[in-house]
Design a protein around this motif. Structure first.
Motif, PDB file in Angstrom:
ATOM      1  N   LYS A 124       0.810  -1.221   0.000  1.00  9.73           N
ATOM      2  CA  LYS A 124       0.000   0.000   0.000  1.00  9.73           C
ATOM      3  C   LYS A 124       0.844   1.272   0.000  1.00  9.73           C
ATOM      4  O   LYS A 124       0.311   2.376   0.049  1.00  9.73           O
ATOM      5  CB  LYS A 124      -0.925   0.016   1.221  1.00  9.73           C
ATOM      6  CG  LYS A 124      -2.035  -1.025   1.193  1.00  9.73           C
ATOM      7  CD  LYS A 124      -2.943  -0.877   2.411  1.00  9.73           C
ATOM      8  CE  LYS A 124      -4.060  -1.908   2.371  1.00  9.73           C
ATOM      9  NZ  LYS A 124      -4.943  -1.785   3.571  1.00  9.73           N
ATOM     10  N   TYR A 135       0.216   3.783  -2.924  1.00  4.69           N
ATOM     11  CA  TYR A 135      -1.135   4.325  -2.793  1.00  4.69           C
ATOM     12  C   TYR A 135      -1.191   5.395  -1.716  1.00  4.69           C
ATOM     13  O   TYR A 135      -1.747   6.483  -1.920  1.00  4.69           O
ATOM     14  CB  TYR A 135      -2.102   3.186  -2.461  1.00  4.69           C
ATOM     15  CG  TYR A 135      -3.522   3.644  -2.190  1.00  4.69           C
ATOM     16  CD1 TYR A 135      -4.402   3.908  -3.239  1.00  4.69           C
ATOM     17  CD2 TYR A 135      -3.968   3.817  -0.886  1.00  4.69           C
ATOM     18  CE1 TYR A 135      -5.709   4.326  -2.990  1.00  4.69           C
ATOM     19  CE2 TYR A 135      -5.261   4.241  -0.624  1.00  4.69           C
ATOM     20  CZ  TYR A 135      -6.135   4.497  -1.678  1.00  4.69           C
ATOM     21  OH  TYR A 135      -7.416   4.920  -1.429  1.00  4.69           O
ATOM     22  N   GLY A 164       0.749   8.651  -2.558  1.00  7.68           N
ATOM     23  CA  GLY A 164       0.069   9.456  -3.555  1.00  7.68           C
ATOM     24  C   GLY A 164      -1.178  10.138  -3.044  1.00  7.68           C
ATOM     25  O   GLY A 164      -1.577  11.192  -3.560  1.00  7.68           O
ATOM     26  N   ASN A 165      -1.818   9.557  -2.035  1.00  9.17           N
ATOM     27  CA  ASN A 165      -3.110  10.068  -1.591  1.00  9.17           C
ATOM     28  C   ASN A 165      -3.088  10.776  -0.242  1.00  9.17           C
ATOM     29  O   ASN A 165      -4.033  11.483   0.089  1.00  9.17           O
ATOM     30  CB  ASN A 165      -4.131   8.927  -1.536  1.00  9.17           C
ATOM     31  CG  ASN A 165      -4.531   8.451  -2.923  1.00  9.17           C
ATOM     32  OD1 ASN A 165      -5.394   9.027  -3.567  1.00  9.17           O
ATOM     33  ND2 ASN A 165      -3.874   7.400  -3.394  1.00  9.17           N
ATOM     34  N   GLN A 166      -2.029  10.580   0.539  1.00  6.87           N
ATOM     35  CA  GLN A 166      -1.959  11.234   1.848  1.00  6.87           C
ATOM     36  C   GLN A 166      -1.047  12.451   1.740  1.00  6.87           C
ATOM     37  O   GLN A 166       0.171  12.351   1.865  1.00  6.87           O
ATOM     38  CB  GLN A 166      -1.457  10.244   2.914  1.00  6.87           C
ATOM     39  CG  GLN A 166      -1.392  10.781   4.322  1.00  6.87           C
ATOM     40  CD  GLN A 166      -2.631  11.517   4.773  1.00  6.87           C
ATOM     41  OE1 GLN A 166      -2.696  12.736   4.634  1.00  6.87           O
ATOM     42  NE2 GLN A 166      -3.600  10.780   5.295  1.00  6.87           N
ATOM     43  N   LYS A 167      -1.654  13.596   1.498  1.00  8.93           N
ATOM     44  CA  LYS A 167      -0.889  14.826   1.250  1.00  8.93           C
ATOM     45  C   LYS A 167      -0.150  15.326   2.483  1.00  8.93           C
ATOM     46  O   LYS A 167       0.771  16.134   2.374  1.00  8.93           O
ATOM     47  CB  LYS A 167      -1.832  15.939   0.755  1.00  8.93           C
ATOM     48  CG  LYS A 167      -2.589  15.609  -0.524  1.00  8.93           C
ATOM     49  CD  LYS A 167      -1.660  15.469  -1.703  1.00  8.93           C
ATOM     50  CE  LYS A 167      -2.431  15.397  -3.013  1.00  8.93           C
ATOM     51  NZ  LYS A 167      -3.268  14.205  -3.129  1.00  8.93           N
ATOM     52  N   GLY A 211       2.207  13.664  -5.206  1.00  8.34           N
ATOM     53  CA  GLY A 211       1.302  13.823  -4.067  1.00  8.34           C
ATOM     54  C   GLY A 211       1.930  14.638  -2.959  1.00  8.34           C
ATOM     55  O   GLY A 211       1.987  14.195  -1.814  1.00  8.34           O
TER      56      GLY A 211
END
Length: 318
Positions: free
Chosen positions: A184, A187, A190-193, A229
């Protein structure tokens, strides 16, 4: 491991009689060779053995000129001003101060915690993996600062017990710690700024600034630099006694720098249980190499260094 190696070499000197400096050096060289041949990953031992060997040679030559000290963690703290100690005095000094090395290693970790905690930002998230005690100490020190409120995402694989222990320690200290599996990582990056710091430990820092650490570290470094990200920096926490006087040649398989582990790139030992192969790292103990270009900084007790500065530290410290 580097400190344990130093203690082992001192213990060998304790039980092996020697009457000259040359004999003492030969004893250390032979014991060093035995130690390196006894483990599948000799690099941490090599770092400690080289450090002790150089310290021994300096000690046997006598103390440096007044006002000139190397600043290394094994520096002679009890030398008497300008008086040059005899061979036997030097030998006895080494034997009596064995316990100081472990104390100085702990002190180095504590100093790293002070320096490293400054990079843990309020309101952000730290991503880490591996179960490094040095990284855990940094995060615990940062958590003690009540002006900072941060969270931790820990990569765990269900096998590394050190990582599980680190997660427990951090949670017991009141930190919010989320765990994720290795698949993970991309993922989450890229998604947890709010992730702005990726922090790992190290088994060895090569003299070119590259790092030998637990398998998956290189993958994490690559993903940190390539996954879009937000701005994320990749830092390594390592005591200076982990610096190894060895230079890899361009992205090597770690086997080429002395580590004995399964090399699947050559399709050797396919279908063979690694545990059945003598003196080879188990799969959950395997390591990889992280190129210095992927590392934003190495947090040491002597300060936060660029990977390119490790060359200078080798001469100053070892």
């Amino acid at each position: 491991m580097p400190v344990a190696t130093i203690e082992a070499l001192i213990e060998r000197l304790r039980v092996t009689p020697s009457s000259t400096a040359m004999e003492t050096v030969e004893i250390v060289k032979k014991e060093k060779a035995k130690l390196l041949a006894s483990v599948p990953n000799p690099l941490p031992l090599l770092a400690g053995a080289d450090l002790f060997e150089q310290f021994l040679l300096r000690s046997l030559r006598g103390p440096p000129a007044t006002g000139n000290s190397s600043g290394g963690s094994l520096s002679n703290s009890t030398s008497n001003a300008d008086r040059i100690m005899s061979f036997e005095e030097t030998r006895q000094h080494l034997l009596k101060n064995k316990q100081l090395f472990a104390q100085r290693a702990k002190a180095a970790r504590d100093n790293i915690a002070i320096r490293g905690s400054r990079y843990v930002a309020d309101g952000h998230i730290v991503l880490t993996m591996g179960g490094s005690r040095t990284v855990t100490t940094i995060l615990l020190h940062a958590a003690a600062d009540h002006s900072k409120h941060f969270k931790v995402i820990y990569v765990v694989d269900g096998v590394n017990k050190r990582a599980d222990l680190a997660v427990k320690q951090l949670r017991d200290a009141g930190l919010e710690v989320e765990t994720i599996s290795p698949n993970k990582i991309a993922y989450v990056l890229g998604n947890q700024k709010m992730i702005n710091l990726v922090l790992v430990g190290s088994e060895v820092v090569m003299q070119n600034g590259g790092v030998i650490s637990g398998m998956g570290t290189a993958q994490l470094a690559h993903l940190t630099k390539t996954v879009k990200g937000g701005i994320k920096r990749f830092y390594v926490a390592a005591e200076t006694h982990k610096i190894c006087r060895k230079t890899p040649i361009a992205y090597p398989m770690v086997n080429r720098v002395g580590v004995n582990q399964k090399d699947i790139s050559k399709f050797e030992n396919i279908g063979v249980d690694p545990e059945g192969i003598e003196n080879m790292l188990k799969e959950d103990e395997e390591v990889d190499y992280t190129d210095p270009e992927l590392i934003d900084g190495i947090i040491t007790e002597q300060g936060v260094k660029m990977a390119s500065q490790i060359w200078e530290m080798v001469d100053d410290y070892i």
